[in-house]
Design an enzyme around this catalytic site. Structure first.
Site, PDB file in Angstrom:
ATOM      1  N   TYR A 135      65.897  43.733  20.486  1.00 47.87           N
ATOM      2  CA  TYR A 135      65.001  42.849  19.739  1.00 47.87           C
ATOM      3  C   TYR A 135      63.667  42.645  20.458  1.00 47.87           C
ATOM      4  O   TYR A 135      62.637  42.481  19.814  1.00 47.87           O
ATOM      5  CB  TYR A 135      65.644  41.471  19.547  1.00 47.87           C
ATOM      6  CG  TYR A 135      66.391  41.291  18.263  1.00 47.87           C
ATOM      7  CD1 TYR A 135      67.465  42.116  17.947  1.00 47.87           C
ATOM      8  CD2 TYR A 135      66.041  40.285  17.364  1.00 47.87           C
ATOM      9  CE1 TYR A 135      68.165  41.931  16.768  1.00 47.87           C
ATOM     10  CE2 TYR A 135      66.740  40.104  16.197  1.00 47.87           C
ATOM     11  CZ  TYR A 135      67.799  40.929  15.896  1.00 47.87           C
ATOM     12  OH  TYR A 135      68.481  40.739  14.730  1.00 47.87           O
ATOM     13  N   LYS A 190      79.300  48.329  23.525  1.00 50.44           N
ATOM     14  CA  LYS A 190      79.401  49.730  23.085  1.00 50.44           C
ATOM     15  C   LYS A 190      79.339  50.555  24.364  1.00 50.44           C
ATOM     16  O   LYS A 190      78.500  51.448  24.531  1.00 50.44           O
ATOM     17  CB  LYS A 190      78.265  50.045  22.090  1.00 50.44           C
ATOM     18  CG  LYS A 190      78.402  51.373  21.375  1.00 50.44           C
ATOM     19  CD  LYS A 190      79.507  51.420  20.323  1.00 50.44           C
ATOM     20  CE  LYS A 190      79.694  52.812  19.791  1.00 50.44           C
ATOM     21  NZ  LYS A 190      80.853  52.939  18.860  1.00 50.44           N
ATOM     22  N   ASP A 222      82.269  48.473  16.992  1.00 51.42           N
ATOM     23  CA  ASP A 222      82.791  48.987  15.716  1.00 51.42           C
ATOM     24  C   ASP A 222      84.205  48.473  15.476  1.00 51.42           C
ATOM     25  O   ASP A 222      84.552  48.037  14.366  1.00 51.42           O
ATOM     26  CB  ASP A 222      82.720  50.528  15.649  1.00 51.42           C
ATOM     27  CG  ASP A 222      83.254  51.216  16.894  1.00 51.42           C
ATOM     28  OD1 ASP A 222      83.544  50.540  17.903  1.00 51.42           O
ATOM     29  OD2 ASP A 222      83.401  52.458  16.855  1.00 51.42           O
ATOM     30  N   ASP A 246      73.869  39.662  15.877  1.00 55.22           N
ATOM     31  CA  ASP A 246      73.231  39.450  14.577  1.00 55.22           C
ATOM     32  C   ASP A 246      74.154  39.950  13.468  1.00 55.22           C
ATOM     33  O   ASP A 246      74.411  39.255  12.485  1.00 55.22           O
ATOM     34  CB  ASP A 246      71.895  40.209  14.542  1.00 55.22           C
ATOM     35  CG  ASP A 246      71.200  40.084  13.199  1.00 55.22           C
ATOM     36  OD1 ASP A 246      71.183  38.957  12.650  1.00 55.22           O
ATOM     37  OD2 ASP A 246      70.685  41.098  12.691  1.00 55.22           O
ATOM     38  N   ASP A 250      76.973  37.617  10.810  1.00 57.09           N
ATOM     39  CA  ASP A 250      76.919  37.593   9.338  1.00 57.09           C
ATOM     40  C   ASP A 250      78.289  37.910   8.748  1.00 57.09           C
ATOM     41  O   ASP A 250      78.717  37.291   7.768  1.00 57.09           O
ATOM     42  CB  ASP A 250      75.899  38.609   8.799  1.00 57.09           C
ATOM     43  CG  ASP A 250      74.539  37.968   8.529  1.00 57.09           C
ATOM     44  OD1 ASP A 250      74.241  36.923   9.147  1.00 57.09           O
ATOM     45  OD2 ASP A 250      73.780  38.514   7.700  1.00 57.09           O
TER      46      ASP A 250
HETATM   47  C1  IPM Z   1      69.333  35.678  12.317  1.00 49.96           C
HETATM   48  C2  IPM Z   1      68.309  36.418  11.492  1.00 49.96           C
HETATM   49  C3  IPM Z   1      67.143  36.783  12.380  1.00 49.96           C
HETATM   50  C4  IPM Z   1      67.663  37.707  13.450  1.00 49.96           C
HETATM   51  C5  IPM Z   1      65.935  37.403  11.652  1.00 49.96           C
HETATM   52  C6  IPM Z   1      65.446  36.512  10.536  1.00 49.96           C
HETATM   53  C7  IPM Z   1      64.823  37.721  12.608  1.00 49.96           C
HETATM   54  O1  IPM Z   1      68.892  37.527  10.892  1.00 49.96           O
HETATM   55  O2  IPM Z   1      68.995  34.600  12.842  1.00 49.96           O
HETATM   56  O3  IPM Z   1      70.457  36.160  12.422  1.00 49.96           O
HETATM   57  O4  IPM Z   1      67.754  38.922  13.246  1.00 49.96           O
HETATM   58  O5  IPM Z   1      68.006  37.204  14.523  1.00 49.96           O
HETATM   59 MG    MG Z   2      70.988  37.676  11.141  1.00 51.21          MG
END
Ligand code: IPM
Ligand code: MG
Length: 357
Positions: A135, A190, A222, A246, A250
């Site tokens: 990042y 990884k 993975d 990240d 999710d």
């Molecule tokens: C998160 C989001 C951010 C990230 C984006 C909006 C930059 O996806 O907070 O998970 O990738 O960290």
């Molecule tokens: Mg995110």
């Protein structure tokens, strides 16, 4: 104690309003000051993270953040896009430790896309490193390829890197979090392919010596993605890098059936933090009064616990959220037959009423 309030874009302002309403209903009052961020920052001052907003965030004891992003700003150059605000805040405030709990409230077991028996009772925590990795790694950019089979052609490139102290400090946060929970930590890497994550694994293994009471295992990313949907309840705490965190967070959020329920905290070394819902700005439903404010209300509770050192108040807010769910109140995103559908404001009101019970 001063709290910086950064509502941002999309549903940000309406969910922040509910969290503030709940906060103001607590016994203790906190000083707050608001500033524009994201698209709203760009609209007001020509930058997603205006100078005044960054200054306020730096001075405050904690930051309560809504969400950023709107289609209106998708065509801007990357440095001016709303997401840059959150990345800039993380970096400038040194918020290297991102805590993303994934809890499945029993009342919502039916809202998950997985079978209830696989997810009911899920209670895990992802500790994501937040200021390093690909990042932020330099160099990065687009250039003429200096070598390889495509030498001379245009190529995009980023740099994955982690310094030893960066890995150590996030490992300490994760081991300490595990000590307060189920005492099991999974480090996700990884290491079979990437030097950076072979190194990560070595350092986490070394830090483990200081936490003999925590059980540590290592998992490739993975496989971790697969295990998250196969047997998520086997996890207690996961620690991983910025990029893998990240993605996995999710997936973990979705297991709970509603990303609209999940709070998150991003902390520096002294527990100053930025608190935000795990979901985004959802511009498609902005202003309709149907957004779920619970993730933001729960983020405010995390703020009370970690940065403001008010654990009893945090417990009260979390208990109130459980009560409204038990009462059958649901916003559209978690609505099922047999429950009562309420809007954003009604949900906030219901949490306040539940605080008094
Ligand atoms: C998160 C989001 C951010 C990230 C984006 C909006 C930059 O996806 O907070 O998970 O990738 O960290
Ligand atoms: Mg995110």
């Amino acid at each position: 104690m001063k709290i910086a309030i950064l509502p941002g874009d999309g549903i940000g302002p309406e969910i922040i309003e509910q969290a503030l309403k709940v906060m103001n209903a607590l016994d203790e009052k906190f000083e707050t000051e608001s500033a524009p961020v994201g698209g709203a920052g760009y609209a007001a001052h020509g930058h997603p993270l205006p100078e005044g907003t960054l200054k306020l965030a730096k001075e405050a004891d904690a930051v309560l953040f809504g969400a950023v992003g709107d289609w209106k700003y998708d065509t801007l150059d990357r440095p001016l896009r709303p997401e840059q605000a959150i990345l800039g805040l993380r970096k400038n405030l040194n918020l290297f430790a991102n805590l993303r709990p994934a809890i499945l409230y029993p009342e919502l077991a039916g809202a998950s896309s997985l079978k209830p028996e696989i997810v009911s009772g899920l209670d895990m925590l992802i500790v994501r490193e937040l200021t390093g990795d690909i990042y932020f790694g330099q160099p990065r950019g687009v250039r003429a390829a200096p070598d390889g089979p495509f030498k001379g052609e245009r190529e995009g490139f980023d740099t994955m890197r982690y310094a030893e102290p960066e890995i150590r400090r996030i490992a300490h946060v994760a081991f300490q979090a595990a000590q307060k929970r189920g005492k099991r930590l999974t480090s996700v890497d990884k290491a079979n392919v990437l030097e950076t994550f072979q190194f990560w694994k070595e350092i986490v293994t070394d830090v483990h010596k200081e936490y003999p009471d925590v059980e540590l295992d290592h998992m490739y990313v993975d496989n971790a993605a697969m295990q998250l949907v196969r047997a998520p309840k086997k996890f207690d705490v996961i620690v991983t890098g910025n990029m893998f965190g990240d993605i996995l967070s999710d997936a973990a959020a979705m297991l709970t059936g509603s990303i609209g329920m999940l709070p998150s905290a991003s902390l520096d070394a002294s527990n100053k933090g930025l608190y935000e819902p795990s979901h985004g700005s959802a511009p498609d439903i902005a202003g309709k009064g149907i957004a779920n404010p619970l993730a933001t209300i729960l983020s405010m509770a995390m703020m009370l616990r970690y940065s403001l050192n008010r654990p009893e108040q945090a417990d009260r807010v979390e208990a109130a959220v459980r009560k409204v769910l038990a009462d059958g109140l649901r916003t559209a995103d978690i609505h099922e037959e047999g429950t009562s559908r309420v809007g954003t404001v009604e949900m906030g009101d219901a949490v306040i009423r539940a605080l008094a019970r």
